[in-house]
Design a protein around this motif. Sequence first.
Motif, PDB file in Angstrom:
ATOM      1  N   ILE A 133       1.053  -1.151   0.192  1.00 27.52           N
ATOM      2  CA  ILE A 133      -0.042  -0.046   0.032  1.00 27.52           C
ATOM      3  C   ILE A 133       0.877   1.151  -0.175  1.00 27.52           C
ATOM      4  O   ILE A 133       1.590   1.345   0.521  1.00 27.52           O
ATOM      5  CB  ILE A 133      -0.958   0.115   1.252  1.00 27.52           C
ATOM      6  CG1 ILE A 133      -1.816  -1.145   1.273  1.00 27.52           C
ATOM      7  CG2 ILE A 133      -1.719   1.188   1.202  1.00 27.52           C
ATOM      8  CD1 ILE A 133      -2.812  -1.280   2.376  1.00 27.52           C
ATOM      9  N   HIS A 154      -8.622   9.999   0.524  1.00 29.57           N
ATOM     10  CA  HIS A 154      -8.952  10.308   1.899  1.00 29.57           C
ATOM     11  C   HIS A 154      -8.359  11.599   2.333  1.00 29.57           C
ATOM     12  O   HIS A 154      -7.508  11.968   2.065  1.00 29.57           O
ATOM     13  CB  HIS A 154      -8.419   9.240   2.854  1.00 29.57           C
ATOM     14  CG  HIS A 154      -9.195   9.353   4.305  1.00 29.57           C
ATOM     15  ND1 HIS A 154     -10.096   8.760   4.677  1.00 29.57           N
ATOM     16  CD2 HIS A 154      -8.359   9.923   5.585  1.00 29.57           C
ATOM     17  CE1 HIS A 154     -10.358   9.241   6.079  1.00 29.57           C
ATOM     18  NE2 HIS A 154      -9.294   9.699   6.535  1.00 29.57           N
ATOM     19  N   LEU A 162     -12.400   2.586   5.801  1.00 29.81           N
ATOM     20  CA  LEU A 162     -11.925   2.614   4.202  1.00 29.81           C
ATOM     21  C   LEU A 162     -10.929   1.327   3.804  1.00 29.81           C
ATOM     22  O   LEU A 162     -11.128   0.533   2.806  1.00 29.81           O
ATOM     23  CB  LEU A 162     -11.178   3.880   4.105  1.00 29.81           C
ATOM     24  CG  LEU A 162     -10.492   4.051   2.459  1.00 29.81           C
ATOM     25  CD1 LEU A 162     -11.518   4.056   1.509  1.00 29.81           C
ATOM     26  CD2 LEU A 162      -9.769   5.268   2.438  1.00 29.81           C
ATOM     27  N   LEU A 163      -9.919   1.025   4.698  1.00 22.98           N
ATOM     28  CA  LEU A 163      -9.064  -0.141   4.641  1.00 22.98           C
ATOM     29  C   LEU A 163      -9.804  -1.235   4.508  1.00 22.98           C
ATOM     30  O   LEU A 163      -9.642  -2.202   3.765  1.00 22.98           O
ATOM     31  CB  LEU A 163      -7.910  -0.167   5.558  1.00 22.98           C
ATOM     32  CG  LEU A 163      -7.002   0.823   5.505  1.00 22.98           C
ATOM     33  CD1 LEU A 163      -6.407   1.016   6.908  1.00 22.98           C
ATOM     34  CD2 LEU A 163      -6.178   0.625   4.354  1.00 22.98           C
ATOM     35  N   ILE A 173      -3.664   4.797  -2.142  1.00 23.09           N
ATOM     36  CA  ILE A 173      -4.595   5.727  -1.128  1.00 23.09           C
ATOM     37  C   ILE A 173      -4.116   7.306  -1.306  1.00 23.09           C
ATOM     38  O   ILE A 173      -2.995   7.451  -0.541  1.00 23.09           O
ATOM     39  CB  ILE A 173      -5.007   5.336  -0.111  1.00 23.09           C
ATOM     40  CG1 ILE A 173      -5.464   3.759  -0.106  1.00 23.09           C
ATOM     41  CG2 ILE A 173      -6.012   6.003   0.502  1.00 23.09           C
ATOM     42  CD1 ILE A 173      -5.795   3.104   1.000  1.00 23.09           C
ATOM     43  N   ALA A 208      -8.583   4.824  -3.764  1.00 18.81           N
ATOM     44  CA  ALA A 208      -9.295   5.638  -2.862  1.00 18.81           C
ATOM     45  C   ALA A 208      -8.683   6.749  -2.659  1.00 18.81           C
ATOM     46  O   ALA A 208      -7.500   7.202  -3.058  1.00 18.81           O
ATOM     47  CB  ALA A 208      -9.464   5.007  -1.699  1.00 18.81           C
ATOM     48  N   VAL A 238      -4.102  10.612   0.164  1.00 15.22           N
ATOM     49  CA  VAL A 238      -4.541  11.231   1.320  1.00 15.22           C
ATOM     50  C   VAL A 238      -3.945  12.944   1.139  1.00 15.22           C
ATOM     51  O   VAL A 238      -2.657  13.272   1.225  1.00 15.22           O
ATOM     52  CB  VAL A 238      -3.722  10.579   2.791  1.00 15.22           C
ATOM     53  CG1 VAL A 238      -4.420  11.335   3.856  1.00 15.22           C
ATOM     54  CG2 VAL A 238      -4.153   9.236   2.672  1.00 15.22           C
ATOM     55  N   LEU A 251     -11.917  -1.713   1.060  1.00 15.94           N
ATOM     56  CA  LEU A 251     -10.732  -2.146   0.168  1.00 15.94           C
ATOM     57  C   LEU A 251     -10.366  -3.468   0.194  1.00 15.94           C
ATOM     58  O   LEU A 251      -9.603  -3.909  -0.723  1.00 15.94           O
ATOM     59  CB  LEU A 251      -9.754  -0.932   0.028  1.00 15.94           C
ATOM     60  CG  LEU A 251     -10.269   0.365  -0.283  1.00 15.94           C
ATOM     61  CD1 LEU A 251      -9.164   1.482  -0.284  1.00 15.94           C
ATOM     62  CD2 LEU A 251     -10.815   0.596  -1.695  1.00 15.94           C
ATOM     63  N   PHE A 268       0.407   5.211   0.596  1.00 15.03           N
ATOM     64  CA  PHE A 268      -0.491   6.543   0.949  1.00 15.03           C
ATOM     65  C   PHE A 268       0.250   7.633   0.441  1.00 15.03           C
ATOM     66  O   PHE A 268       1.246   7.844   0.756  1.00 15.03           O
ATOM     67  CB  PHE A 268      -0.623   6.540   2.706  1.00 15.03           C
ATOM     68  CG  PHE A 268      -1.507   5.485   3.425  1.00 15.03           C
ATOM     69  CD1 PHE A 268      -2.903   5.567   3.083  1.00 15.03           C
ATOM     70  CD2 PHE A 268      -1.029   4.314   3.894  1.00 15.03           C
ATOM     71  CE1 PHE A 268      -3.607   4.679   3.710  1.00 15.03           C
ATOM     72  CE2 PHE A 268      -1.600   3.317   4.516  1.00 15.03           C
ATOM     73  CZ  PHE A 268      -3.023   3.527   4.301  1.00 15.03           C
ATOM     74  N   LYS A 313      -8.508   9.044  -8.941  1.00 11.03           N
ATOM     75  CA  LYS A 313      -8.990   7.707  -9.417  1.00 11.03           C
ATOM     76  C   LYS A 313      -8.829   7.334 -10.687  1.00 11.03           C
ATOM     77  O   LYS A 313      -8.382   6.278 -11.078  1.00 11.03           O
ATOM     78  CB  LYS A 313     -10.284   7.737  -8.825  1.00 11.03           C
ATOM     79  CG  LYS A 313     -10.785   8.081  -7.249  1.00 11.03           C
ATOM     80  CD  LYS A 313     -12.011   7.753  -6.829  1.00 11.03           C
ATOM     81  CE  LYS A 313     -11.977   7.684  -5.438  1.00 11.03           C
ATOM     82  NZ  LYS A 313     -13.483   7.849  -4.852  1.00 11.03           N
ATOM     83  N   ALA A 360      -5.435   5.555  -8.507  1.00 11.01           N
ATOM     84  CA  ALA A 360      -5.768   5.435  -7.176  1.00 11.01           C
ATOM     85  C   ALA A 360      -6.983   4.678  -6.692  1.00 11.01           C
ATOM     86  O   ALA A 360      -7.989   4.904  -7.407  1.00 11.01           O
ATOM     87  CB  ALA A 360      -5.641   7.026  -6.539  1.00 11.01           C
ATOM     88  N   LEU A 401     -10.469   5.977   8.268  1.00  9.55           N
ATOM     89  CA  LEU A 401      -9.596   5.121   7.654  1.00  9.55           C
ATOM     90  C   LEU A 401      -9.485   3.785   7.726  1.00  9.55           C
ATOM     91  O   LEU A 401      -9.472   3.013   6.897  1.00  9.55           O
ATOM     92  CB  LEU A 401      -7.968   5.634   8.193  1.00  9.55           C
ATOM     93  CG  LEU A 401      -6.631   5.202   7.361  1.00  9.55           C
ATOM     94  CD1 LEU A 401      -6.758   5.599   5.816  1.00  9.55           C
ATOM     95  CD2 LEU A 401      -5.469   5.684   8.025  1.00  9.55           C
TER      96      LEU A 401
END
Length: 339
Positions: free
Chosen positions: A50, A102, A114-115, A79, A100, A81, A118, A52, A94, A98, A111
């Motif tokens: 992942i 946040h 969201l995780l 993701i 998502a 952020v 997904l 961020f 997106k 991406a 968060l």
Amino acid sequence: MSTRVLICDDSKIARKQLARALPTDWAVSVEFAEHGQEALDMLASTTFDILFLDLNMPVKDGYETLEALQGYADAPAVIVVSGDVQPQAIQRVKSMGAVAFHKKPASTEELRQLLISLKLFTEGGSDNPNNQLANTLTAAEQFTLNECLQEVSNVAMGRAASVLANMLNVFVKLPVPKVNILEVGELQMALDYSIKEDSCSAVSQGFVGSGVAFETLLIFSDSSLPDMAKLLSVFETIDSVVEVELLMDVSSVLVGPFIDAFGKQLNIDFSHSHPVLLARHAKVADLVNAKKAKWKRTLAVEIVYEVENYQISCDLMLLFTEDSVSVLENLLSYLVEEE
């Protein structure tokens, strides 16, 4: 086996805040990158599950990083952020891959959900969460006033841009906020660098609350006026009256939401004076001379807003009084500790 996470953000505070917001019952190992190029270099040699990713960063921003990742065979789930909550920004990231978006600052519970949605984290999926994250966060970190103020301004900037973008149906290009303590001469140099036109117009407004006092200065390149009129559906001749109305309208849209978001992060409800047209068709030197007796030495936050596909550029500056510096240091240090 732990999940490998890379947090990419130019702000130390944002990196720490996001790491703290990750589920504590997650078997995870976390590493950090300060900008997109550093993240790409790390991803070229190490596999991460992942990423961020912040959007507004130096060297290589989030958009450039997403574009580069499209050529990676083993790219992580990304993701974004960010404080840039413009609908177009969310749609763009997106469309670039991406999974998502946040908003900053990251909420622990949001968060987590969201995780889970997904399928990147499962509650109760590990009986032995990796303690690397806890060890990472217990290390003592010192944050400067400039770093704290930059991150708070970054979030406020995104909120203000979103209001303007929604109102005018445009995309606002956002920079990394600059925070410096400037003498009057340095302030003029900073403005000369940002305002490259021969003449500009400016609107100022004063704010005060909980021992913090500052003045906002919104400076428009004069060449921005025709496109500002077009976006605000003003088709009449731009005389002096219409010009002032345009300046005041755009100023209220940019300054009001910014100060609202800025104050909420500091838990301050700022009182304010009426906005004042400080100058029309003036040179930067004249603008600074008009206020130099008051400004002298100031803590300054500078944000340059640009509207994509339009010749619109404006420079928003927050100029804090010297007495406000120690108060801000206390407020911002408390904010960091709470995170």
